[in-house]
Design a protein around this motif. Structure first.
Motif: not given
Length: 275
Positions: A37-38, A57, A236, A238, A240-241
């Motif tokens: 998760t983030y 993701n 921001t 992300y 994980e992405q």
């Protein structure tokens, strides 16, 4: 004596294990982060394994970016650059290794001097040329500056010089031209060097980032490495992405390495023997 040998082997194994961890570790970390998760991805101190596997993701990244188009662009550029470098660099290397013409050594030393110049210096001249040709924001702009490689010329020249010139003389007696000698004798014997150059060229082109971002504006004209840069947000990110996108981008190269690992090892090892 046997005890000393065992201790020496133990240290060799330890060093090799550490080398494997240093090499494979970042890929494992990238994959594990891609299914976090983030909150888990930015946690300090970091956690290694996620509590819940977030495979979505990958779905989010695939929906955000046209990976199909990015893959096509990347493979197109990589193949074009490899073909261009093998063709141009091999012909130039043949001229420097097998032919005699005035100023050959001076010209070769001048070309080698380019290796001491940082590649970033050529970014502005290359960009101005692309603008003048009207090729900005096209795939041709990604290919043209990389079609010639000074390193490729040097690598192939050194291998060509290791081939006995008696073969050239015998071929001339049989009526072969210089081009026939190049195509029918030198290139078949130089397969290991050509494989090595192809591998190094493919890796360098696949991970190229700065030039595609400078010369192209549309993501549809980007390669994978440059396209992934758009995952970095202004406020921001992300992570994980980003890592999921990295796994998708690096997967083809891992598959290619697994399939052609014997040829890769043979091609690179031959350079240490014959170079």
């Amino acid at each position: 004596m046997e005890t000393l040998n065992k201790k020496g082997n133990t240290w060799i194994y330890i060093i090799l294990i550490l080398a494997v961890i240093a090499t494979v570790g970042p890929f494992i970390w990238m994959f594990l982060t891609s299914i976090k998760t983030y909150e888990e991805a930015i946690m300090i101190p970091p956690i290694i394994f996620p509590d819940t596997l977030r495979w979505e993701n990958y779905q989010i990244v695939l929906e955000k970016f046209p990976f199909g188009r990015l893959y096509i662009n990347t493979f197109t550029v990589v193949i074009a650059v490899i073909v261009g470098q093998l063709f141009i660099s091999s012909m130039a290397a043949f001229a420097f290794a097998r032919l005699d013409f005035p100023g050959k050594n001076v010209i070769f030393v001048g070309i080698l001097a380019l290796l001491m110049i940082p590649g970033q210096i050529f970014l502005i001249p290359h960009y101005n040329i692309m603008v003048g040709l009207g090729l900005t924001n096209t795939l041709f702009a990604l290919m043209l500056p990389s079609l010639f490689s000074v390193f490729g010329v040097f690598l192939l020249r050194q291998f060509f010089m290791s081939i006995p010139k008696d073969l050239d003389e015998a071929a001339k007696i049989d009526g072969c031209s210089y081009f026939s000698i190049f195509a029918k004798i030198i290139l078949p014997l130089a397969k290991p060097s050509l494989v090595s150059l192809s591998i190094l060229t493919a890796l360098a082109t696949w991970k190229s980032l700065m030039w595609p971002i400078i010369v192209n504006r549309s993501i549809d004209k980007m390669t994978l490495s440059a396209g992934l840069a758009f995952l970095i947000g202004e406020h921001t990110t992300y992570y994980e992405q980003v890592m999921a996108g990295g796994v998708i981008a690096v997967l083809p190269m891992i598959i290619i390495f697994i399939i052609f690992q014997n040829q890769i090892v043979e091609g690179i090892a031959s350079q240490g023997i014959k170079g």
